[in-house]
Design a protein around this motif. Structure first.
Motif, PDB file in Angstrom:
ATOM      1  N   VAL A 137      66.937  25.905  75.658  1.00 60.49           N
ATOM      2  CA  VAL A 137      67.987  25.907  76.677  1.00 60.49           C
ATOM      3  C   VAL A 137      68.591  24.512  76.813  1.00 60.49           C
ATOM      4  O   VAL A 137      67.880  23.507  76.773  1.00 60.49           O
ATOM      5  CB  VAL A 137      67.424  26.393  78.023  1.00 60.49           C
ATOM      6  CG1 VAL A 137      68.362  26.080  79.168  1.00 60.49           C
ATOM      7  CG2 VAL A 137      67.154  27.891  77.957  1.00 60.49           C
ATOM      8  N   GLY A 138      69.908  24.445  76.991  1.00 58.79           N
ATOM      9  CA  GLY A 138      70.581  23.168  77.160  1.00 58.79           C
ATOM     10  C   GLY A 138      70.247  22.504  78.486  1.00 58.79           C
ATOM     11  O   GLY A 138      70.210  23.156  79.528  1.00 58.79           O
ATOM     12  N   THR A 153      74.535  25.607  74.042  1.00 60.28           N
ATOM     13  CA  THR A 153      73.747  26.582  73.279  1.00 60.28           C
ATOM     14  C   THR A 153      74.154  28.019  73.563  1.00 60.28           C
ATOM     15  O   THR A 153      73.775  28.914  72.820  1.00 60.28           O
ATOM     16  CB  THR A 153      72.253  26.436  73.607  1.00 60.28           C
ATOM     17  OG1 THR A 153      72.030  26.795  74.972  1.00 60.28           O
ATOM     18  CG2 THR A 153      71.780  25.013  73.368  1.00 60.28           C
ATOM     19  N   GLY A 154      74.871  28.265  74.654  1.00 56.33           N
ATOM     20  CA  GLY A 154      75.345  29.606  74.949  1.00 56.33           C
ATOM     21  C   GLY A 154      74.296  30.564  75.449  1.00 56.33           C
ATOM     22  O   GLY A 154      74.426  31.770  75.292  1.00 56.33           O
ATOM     23  N   HIS A 155      73.249  30.065  76.103  1.00 52.99           N
ATOM     24  CA  HIS A 155      72.220  30.957  76.640  1.00 52.99           C
ATOM     25  C   HIS A 155      72.756  31.803  77.791  1.00 52.99           C
ATOM     26  O   HIS A 155      72.450  32.980  77.899  1.00 52.99           O
ATOM     27  CB  HIS A 155      71.011  30.151  77.136  1.00 52.99           C
ATOM     28  CG  HIS A 155      69.962  29.959  76.103  1.00 52.99           C
ATOM     29  ND1 HIS A 155      68.764  30.627  76.124  1.00 52.99           N
ATOM     30  CD2 HIS A 155      69.927  29.171  75.005  1.00 52.99           C
ATOM     31  CE1 HIS A 155      68.032  30.263  75.088  1.00 52.99           C
ATOM     32  NE2 HIS A 155      68.715  29.373  74.401  1.00 52.99           N
ATOM     33  N   GLY A 156      73.504  31.203  78.700  1.00 51.23           N
ATOM     34  CA  GLY A 156      73.870  31.897  79.917  1.00 51.23           C
ATOM     35  C   GLY A 156      75.302  32.385  79.971  1.00 51.23           C
ATOM     36  O   GLY A 156      75.809  32.654  81.041  1.00 51.23           O
ATOM     37  N   LEU A 157      75.967  32.510  78.834  1.00 50.75           N
ATOM     38  CA  LEU A 157      77.374  32.857  78.816  1.00 50.75           C
ATOM     39  C   LEU A 157      77.631  34.169  79.555  1.00 50.75           C
ATOM     40  O   LEU A 157      77.050  35.197  79.246  1.00 50.75           O
ATOM     41  CB  LEU A 157      77.846  32.985  77.359  1.00 50.75           C
ATOM     42  CG  LEU A 157      79.320  33.318  77.156  1.00 50.75           C
ATOM     43  CD1 LEU A 157      80.184  32.161  77.606  1.00 50.75           C
ATOM     44  CD2 LEU A 157      79.585  33.638  75.699  1.00 50.75           C
ATOM     45  N   PRO A 173      77.024  30.978  84.057  1.00 54.37           N
ATOM     46  CA  PRO A 173      75.674  30.550  84.379  1.00 54.37           C
ATOM     47  C   PRO A 173      75.289  29.202  83.790  1.00 54.37           C
ATOM     48  O   PRO A 173      75.789  28.815  82.747  1.00 54.37           O
ATOM     49  CB  PRO A 173      74.801  31.661  83.793  1.00 54.37           C
ATOM     50  CG  PRO A 173      75.674  32.833  83.818  1.00 54.37           C
ATOM     51  CD  PRO A 173      77.061  32.311  83.552  1.00 54.37           C
ATOM     52  N   ALA A 174      74.347  28.577  84.425  1.00 52.20           N
ATOM     53  CA  ALA A 174      73.947  27.231  84.092  1.00 52.20           C
ATOM     54  C   ALA A 174      72.724  27.198  83.226  1.00 52.20           C
ATOM     55  O   ALA A 174      71.893  26.335  83.371  1.00 52.20           O
ATOM     56  CB  ALA A 174      73.721  26.439  85.349  1.00 52.20           C
ATOM     57  N   VAL A 175      72.507  28.092  82.265  1.00 57.26           N
ATOM     58  CA  VAL A 175      71.354  28.081  81.403  1.00 57.26           C
ATOM     59  C   VAL A 175      71.739  27.922  79.953  1.00 57.26           C
ATOM     60  O   VAL A 175      71.032  28.293  79.050  1.00 57.26           O
ATOM     61  CB  VAL A 175      70.532  29.345  81.574  1.00 57.26           C
ATOM     62  CG1 VAL A 175      69.811  29.346  82.886  1.00 57.26           C
ATOM     63  CG2 VAL A 175      71.395  30.594  81.407  1.00 57.26           C
ATOM     64  N   PHE A 184      73.610  31.552  71.737  1.00 61.26           N
ATOM     65  CA  PHE A 184      72.402  32.366  71.847  1.00 61.26           C
ATOM     66  C   PHE A 184      72.721  33.782  72.338  1.00 61.26           C
ATOM     67  O   PHE A 184      72.086  34.754  71.941  1.00 61.26           O
ATOM     68  CB  PHE A 184      71.441  31.675  72.814  1.00 61.26           C
ATOM     69  CG  PHE A 184      70.082  32.296  72.893  1.00 61.26           C
ATOM     70  CD1 PHE A 184      69.109  31.989  71.952  1.00 61.26           C
ATOM     71  CD2 PHE A 184      69.761  33.179  73.908  1.00 61.26           C
ATOM     72  CE1 PHE A 184      67.850  32.562  72.017  1.00 61.26           C
ATOM     73  CE2 PHE A 184      68.501  33.750  73.988  1.00 61.26           C
ATOM     74  CZ  PHE A 184      67.543  33.441  73.037  1.00 61.26           C
ATOM     75  N   GLN A 185      73.699  33.910  73.218  1.00 56.49           N
ATOM     76  CA  GLN A 185      74.143  35.213  73.726  1.00 56.49           C
ATOM     77  C   GLN A 185      75.118  35.807  72.710  1.00 56.49           C
ATOM     78  O   GLN A 185      76.214  35.281  72.504  1.00 56.49           O
ATOM     79  CB  GLN A 185      74.813  35.026  75.081  1.00 56.49           C
ATOM     80  CG  GLN A 185      75.645  36.174  75.596  1.00 56.49           C
ATOM     81  CD  GLN A 185      74.863  37.419  75.937  1.00 56.49           C
ATOM     82  OE1 GLN A 185      74.608  38.229  75.050  1.00 56.49           O
ATOM     83  NE2 GLN A 185      74.479  37.555  77.193  1.00 56.49           N
ATOM     84  N   THR A 186      74.744  36.913  72.059  1.00 58.84           N
ATOM     85  CA  THR A 186      75.593  37.488  71.015  1.00 58.84           C
ATOM     86  C   THR A 186      76.486  38.618  71.502  1.00 58.84           C
ATOM     87  O   THR A 186      77.362  39.066  70.771  1.00 58.84           O
ATOM     88  CB  THR A 186      74.740  37.990  69.839  1.00 58.84           C
ATOM     89  OG1 THR A 186      73.862  39.033  70.293  1.00 58.84           O
ATOM     90  CG2 THR A 186      73.920  36.856  69.234  1.00 58.84           C
TER      91      THR A 186
END
Length: 484
Positions: free
Chosen positions: A152-153, A91-95, A481-483, A52-54
């Motif tokens: 979010v995962g 999902t890579g939201h909080g990378l 991060p944990a998101v 998700f984080q590009t």
């Protein structure tokens, strides 16, 4: 409010060393796992490492697309034997700490969800997102302690604590976990409960990144089938009044009401609805587990601020709870930081708004979460439970220099420094591994005592620092991060 992709961020060729891998060991790994094993240049490699984080992507020497827990065990054993650091992505939201070289375990294929309606529990695999759990639980009149975004995962969110839609009423998601399945640095697959290894179990729930790879969680569900919620939206000329009213209001509301306020200077772009384009807005988000009649009474002081751009507060099925925040659903590039606060006054919040509003040199989305209530109690290793507010700043990266973004964010956070306790790992987004103060950022997630306990467990369970989620991980257990 949805923020669409504002730029196409492309990576340079991965600077990893796939050629240094033992060919025989790699061939054995391919035979052993059920999911794909991908090297740089392989079809599917780029898609598997993207999330998700590009703005930030892992650049691993090898990717294992785990289909189930045995694949995770095999991947960890391979990485240990090859001397490769391990990162994990659902999902890579909080990378925020991209792996360069090493092994990436992608868990997105591990998507099993099982609800036990009689026991009011759910068991989920490592790649499950919250939308799946909300849907499965709603069929039984139950709800999880999910966050605001259905994409979010579950696992990373929960390992970071998990501040959700019902947070003030029921506390952190981490405090409702019944069991954790964990692959350790020596490639053992453990089933942990409070009775099997209470110290490690507790540490995972709020401080667990860097201690292993979680393959499944079991957690309690709540008998919540509906709630009263939505948004009150005020335009720019009423923002100061709305912020002052919101702070006063949070001193009076019961624990059954969880809320936040977001400040957004909406760009004038066709992707946004016509009535908000180019406007500066304050969105007050409400989630109340009591009846609609009491909800209407509770929000009356906010409505008294004046006319609203929109007001959609209503009783809704819990399955529609994602409509309260309306988080972005499309991958995009962004940087975000946060401050957990013991309190706040209107003057400081006005200063934050002045720095980040329409006159700011870049777009900044401000969110203030009201904490307290049930968040102050619990047994997991979540840091700074006594925080009353979380101030969050997020900026899309549309070619803007990330250092300039961090500088503006730092200036805004300086306005709330008298109340600052630390940070929430759930709300750290993008590029924090590259900061000159990366170690300080890692330490800020817990107080000194908790930090020391987690560091001891890191040294005991991962002495070779296999799970290298953060540049300071050898000295501190705090990961990306944990998101995710």
């Amino acid at each position: 409010m949805e923020i669409n992709d504002l730029a196409d961020f492309t990576d340079l060729a991965p600077t990893c060393r796939a050629s240094a891998l033992d060919p025989a060991a790699l061939a054995a790994l391919v035979r052993e796992v059920h999911g794909p094993v991908l090297l740089p240049g392989d079809d599917g490699y780029d898609a598997e490492r993207s999330g998700f984080q590009t703005a930030h992507r892992h650049r691993p020497a090898v990717v294992v697309g785990a289909a189930h827990a045995d694949d995770v065990v095999a991947a960890v054993a391979f990485a240990r034997d090859q001397g490769l650091p391990v990162a994990v992505q659902a999902t890579g939201h909080g990378l925020s700490a991209a792996t360069d070289g090493g092994l990436l375990i992608s868990t997105r294929r591990m998507s099993g969800v099982r609800v036990d309606a009689a026991a009011r529990t759910a068991r989920v695999e490592a790649g499950v997102v919250w939308g799946q759990v909300v849907e499965a639980a709603a069929a039984h009149g139950l709800a999880p302690l999910n966050g605001s975004s259905p994409g979010v995962g579950v696992v990373s969110y929960t390992l970071g604590g998990g501040v959700g839609i019902l947070a003030r009423t029921h506390g952190f998601a981490a405090d409702h976990v019944r069991s954790v399945d964990l692959v350790t640095a020596d490639a053992r697959h453990l089933h942990l409960t409070p009775g099997t290894d209470p110290e490690l179990f507790r540490a995972l729930l709020g401080g667990g990144h860097g201690l292993g790879v979680v393959t499944a969680l079991e957690f309690a569900l709540l008998p919540v089938a509906r709630l009263y919620g939505g948004q009150l939206v005020f335009d720019g000329e009423r923002i100061d009044a709305a912020l002052a009213a919101y702070l006063r209001w949070t001193e009076t509301v019961p624990d059954e009401l969880t809320s936040s306020v977001a400040l957004i200077a909406c760009p004038d772009i066709p992707q946004l609805p016509a009535h908000v384009r180019g406007r500066y807005l304050a969105q007050i988000r409400i989630a109340y587990t009591g009846c609609a009649e009491d909800g209407e009474r509770l929000v009356a002081p906010l409505r008294a601020v004046g006319p609203r751009v929109s007001d959609d507060l209503r009783e809704m099925p819990y399955a529609e709870s994602h409509t309260i925040h309306r988080d972005p659903s499309d991958p995009h590039a962004y940087h975000g930081d946060n401050a957990l606060l013991t309190g706040l006054d209107a003057a400081a919040l006005r200063r934050v708004a002045a720095l980040t509003g329409p006159q700011a040199p870049m777009m900044v989305v401000v969110q203030l979460n009201h904490l307290g209530g049930a968040l102050t109690t619990g047994t997991g290793a979540v840091g700074h439970r006594d925080a009353r507010y979380a101030l969050r700043l997020l900026s899309p990266l549309d070619g803007t220099d990330p250092a300039a973004v961090r500088a503006l964010h730092a200036e805004a956070f300086a306005a709330v420094e008298p109340w600052r306790l630390g940070r929430s790992v759930n709300f750290l987004f993008g590029g924090h591994a590259d900061r000159p103060d990366a170690a300080e950022v890692a330490r800020s997630v817990h107080d000194a005592r908790e930090h020391g306990l987690l560091a001891e467990l890191k040294a005991r369970h991962d002495p070779d620092n296999l799970f290298r989620f953060h540049p300071a991980a050898a000295a501190t257990p705090v990961p990306e991060p944990a998101v995710a």
